[in-house]
Design an enzyme around this catalytic site. Structure first.
Site, PDB file in Angstrom:
ATOM      1  N   SER A  52      35.724  30.477  35.061  1.00  0.00           N
ATOM      2  CA  SER A  52      35.390  31.406  36.138  1.00  0.00           C
ATOM      3  C   SER A  52      34.361  30.723  37.024  1.00  0.00           C
ATOM      4  CB  SER A  52      34.806  32.700  35.561  1.00  0.00           C
ATOM      5  OG  SER A  52      34.219  33.497  36.572  1.00  0.00           O
ATOM      6  N   ASN A  62      32.141  32.892  38.504  1.00  0.00           N
ATOM      7  CA  ASN A  62      31.223  34.014  38.610  1.00  0.00           C
ATOM      8  C   ASN A  62      29.921  33.668  37.879  1.00  0.00           C
ATOM      9  OD1 ASN A  62      29.820  36.460  38.191  1.00  0.00           O
ATOM     10  ND2 ASN A  62      31.711  37.640  38.333  1.00  0.00           N
ATOM     11  N   ALA A  63      28.884  33.340  38.642  1.00  0.00           N
ATOM     12  CA  ALA A  63      27.610  32.927  38.045  1.00  0.00           C
ATOM     13  C   ALA A  63      26.976  34.054  37.239  1.00  0.00           C
ATOM     14  CB  ALA A  63      26.653  32.457  39.140  1.00  0.00           C
ATOM     15  N   HIS A  64      27.130  35.308  37.697  1.00  0.00           N
ATOM     16  CA  HIS A  64      26.585  36.457  36.966  1.00  0.00           C
ATOM     17  C   HIS A  64      27.224  36.555  35.584  1.00  0.00           C
ATOM     18  CE1 HIS A  64      25.090  40.511  36.183  1.00  0.00           C
ATOM     19  NE2 HIS A  64      26.319  40.834  35.844  1.00  0.00           N
ATOM     20  N   ASP A  84      39.685  38.126  30.513  1.00  0.00           N
ATOM     21  CA  ASP A  84      40.427  38.930  31.474  1.00  0.00           C
ATOM     22  C   ASP A  84      40.090  40.379  31.152  1.00  0.00           C
ATOM     23  OD1 ASP A  84      42.224  38.840  33.751  1.00  0.00           O
ATOM     24  OD2 ASP A  84      43.617  39.975  32.502  1.00  0.00           O
ATOM     25  N   SER A  85      39.865  41.138  32.182  1.00  0.00           N
ATOM     26  CA  SER A  85      39.435  42.508  31.952  1.00  0.00           C
ATOM     27  C   SER A  85      39.949  43.419  33.051  1.00  0.00           C
ATOM     28  CB  SER A  85      37.905  42.576  31.877  1.00  0.00           C
ATOM     29  OG  SER A  85      37.322  42.054  33.049  1.00  0.00           O
ATOM     30  N   ARG A 117      32.744  43.893  28.227  1.00  0.00           N
ATOM     31  CA  ARG A 117      32.517  42.458  28.050  1.00  0.00           C
ATOM     32  C   ARG A 117      31.409  42.219  27.026  1.00  0.00           C
ATOM     33  NH1 ARG A 117      31.827  40.935  32.962  1.00  0.00           N
ATOM     34  NH2 ARG A 117      33.990  40.378  33.316  1.00  0.00           N
TER      35      ARG A 117
END
Length: 200
Positions: free
Chosen positions: A8, A10-12, A71-72, A185
């Protein structure tokens, strides 16, 4: 130092994963941070299938690094599990949280509170350097509100009223620490950490 590639950018998400999987000597890097390009077609019918596609593609693109992918999405019972694996693009391309939320509210416009049950689902796939797979699934049960509540979070968070909040507040009204303690998550990461600890 063991580097685990997160499939990913996505840094968060990377920070959340690092905090949950705090194994000594492990560090986590996003695709961008590791200089790896991987953007496979996610065409599986399940969250597990899509997470596996992302993990395998990232491992191949990185030349064999350990990889963690997830994956969500949101499953709404009154909509037979929709939007499901199509959660991010429920209202079409490009991804648009406001449009997705508006479409969901429209689909549930005639549905009473008791029938608005839903859950967030997250499936994680971890591939070690030898390609061995470990997976974990996490959920959080709740209900869909009649209008957005709160400005925190992203995606469907302002519409999701968790059962653990007694359906009185949305994830969009929760602080990040509070959300992580109950989120799908977060629950999946805690399960994966337990599995990896057993195999350490």
């Amino acid at each position: 130092m063991k580097t685990v590639l997160i499939a990913s950018n996505n840094a968060h998400k990377a920070v959340e994963i690092a905090e949950a999987l705090d194994f000594p000597g492990w560090e986590f890097k996003t695709l961008k941070q590791a200089g790896v390009h991987s953007d496979p077609v996610e065409d599986a019918e399940t969250f597990l299938g899509n997470a596996r596609i992302k993990a395998q593609a990232a491992q191949q693109a990185s030349g064999g690094m350990a990889v963690l992918a997830d994956d969500s999405g949101l499953e709404v019972d009154a909509l037979d599990g929709a939007p499901g694996v199509h959660s991010a693009r429920y209202a079409g391309e490009p991804c648009d949280d406001a449009a997705n939320n508006a479409k969901l509210l429209d689909a549930l416009s005639d549905v009473e509170d008791e029938q608005r049950s839903a859950r967030f689902v997250c499936h994680l796939v971890y591939l070690d350097e030898q390609g061995r797979e470990h997976d974990a699934r996490g959920t959080v049960e709740g209900r869909i509100a009649h209008e957005p509540q709160g400005d925190n979070g992203f995606g469907y968070d302002p519409l999701f009223l968790p059962e653990v909040f007694d359906f009185e507040r949305s994830l969009g009204q929760a602080l990040s620490e509070e959300k992580n303690s109950i989120s799908h998550r977060g629950n999946a990461l805690r399960e994966l950490r337990a599995k990896l600890s057993e195999n350490a």
